[in-house]
Design an enzyme around this catalytic site. Structure first.
Site: not given
Length: 344
Positions: A91, A249, A253
């Protein structure tokens, strides 16, 4: 307080997306590589993940990053992303949180004006460059793993929106990228609930209709997220990644921006050296740059660089009590939405 055992965590956010970092007290995870360790968490023992990502110790909008010793000699540290549904291989926002935590806490020596941190992840080696001044990380750039488009304009059938087109791409995890106008909406804070529910619904449909399997990473064989995509008047890409069990989110991202860059590269819309701005649902920004070309399993790939910033805002200690009736955690639909199937 002298609790033993206990977990020590730094509280960090990257452009509004919380990515806590476990800096002490975590158990050893079996596995020779970070990918092995991630698969162990997902397939054999997920007790640590549940402990730190479910209520009563966690809230909906957050991830937790597990620091582990690197399994490769060219890395300084390793980490695994823990989320409500499973452990994930990479991530971007969480990676920026980890670099900031390592350097600002003193766990790794900070060099000004720039510190290079090499991170072992289940997806591969990430090279981070932190711009540092007076003990702070002012920005972090990540040289991400090779990213590639798996399918462009893949059509899927949906009950609510008829037939829609999705781009399927890998940017550290697999994404299905959907132009948001196809679901009659736009990326705006007022639409967060609708987008979250739509993303989870589409993820279920994609599981039935689209198969993915990374050519080199064992166990990376599902579309992890649906990311809605919009285009801004100034040329920026508006992003909204949706996560189980039903939230969006807060950051632009990083892996999603890498996946989107891969779709642009596959279409010939960007070349090596080009940059694009990714803007989140709340207005935070990352810069995504194509810094090179590669090939993965016979597929043309782009090498993305993601630039952003994180902030440490506190620390916490979680006591591990064997008699805690909720040590495995719980989730309720009043905050997590109706998708609580990960408790099965």
């Amino acid at each position: 307080m002298g609790w033993d055992p206990a977990l020590d965590l730094l509280l960090v956010h990257c452009q509004g997306e919380i990515g806590k970092v476990i800096v002490g007290g975590a158990p050893e995870i079996p596995g020779a590589t970070l990918l092995d360790k991630m698969n162990h968490i997902n397939n054999i023992d997920d007790s640590l993940r549940r402990f730190v990502t479910f209520e009563p110790r966690a809230s909906v909008a957050m991830s937790v990053n597990l620091l582990v010793a690197p399994s490769r000699p060219d890395a300084d540290a390793g980490f695994i992303v823990l989320q409500a549904d499973r452990a994930h291989p990479m991530s971007g926002s969480n990676c920026i949180c980890v670099v900031t935590a390592l350097l600002e806490s003193g766990k790794m020596a900070m060099q000004e004006p720039e510190t290079i941190v090499r991170l072992d992840t289940p997806a591969g080696l990430i090279v981070a460059r932190a711009a540092c001044r007076e003990g702070r990380c002012l920005s972090v750039s990540l040289d991400n793993v090779p990213s590639f488009a798996e399918a462009l304009d893949r059509e899927i059938e949906t009950p609510r929106w008829d037939r829609i087109k999705v781009d399927v791409a890998f940017g550290g995890v697999y994404y299905a990228i959907v132009d948001v106008d196809q679901i009659g909406s736009k990326i705006d804070p007022a639409n967060a609930r609708y987008l979250a529910e739509a993303g989870i619904e589409l993820k279920s449909l994609l599981t039935e209709q689209v198969t993915v399997k990374h050519p080199e990473l064992s166990g990376v064989d599902e579309i992890a997220y649906v990311m809605f995509r919009g285009r801004e008047p100034d040329g920026a890409v508006r992003t909204c990644t949706t996560l189980k069990p039903g939230r969006v989110d807060r950051s632009p991202c990083g892996t999603g921006s890498s996946a989107n860059l891969a779709t642009l590269y596959a279409r010939g819309a960007v070349a090596v050296g080009d940059r694009r701005t990714s803007r989140s649902i709340i207005g935070g920004e990352f810069i995504a740059e194509a810094i090179g070309a590669a090939e993965i399993g016979g597929r043309p790939a782009v090498l993305p660089r993601i630039i952003g910033r994180a902030w440490i805002y506190g620390r916490e200690q979680l006591r591990v009590s064997t008699d805690d009736p909720f040590k495995t955690g719980f989730a309720l639909s009043d905050t997590w939405g109706p998708q609580v199937d990960m408790l099965d």
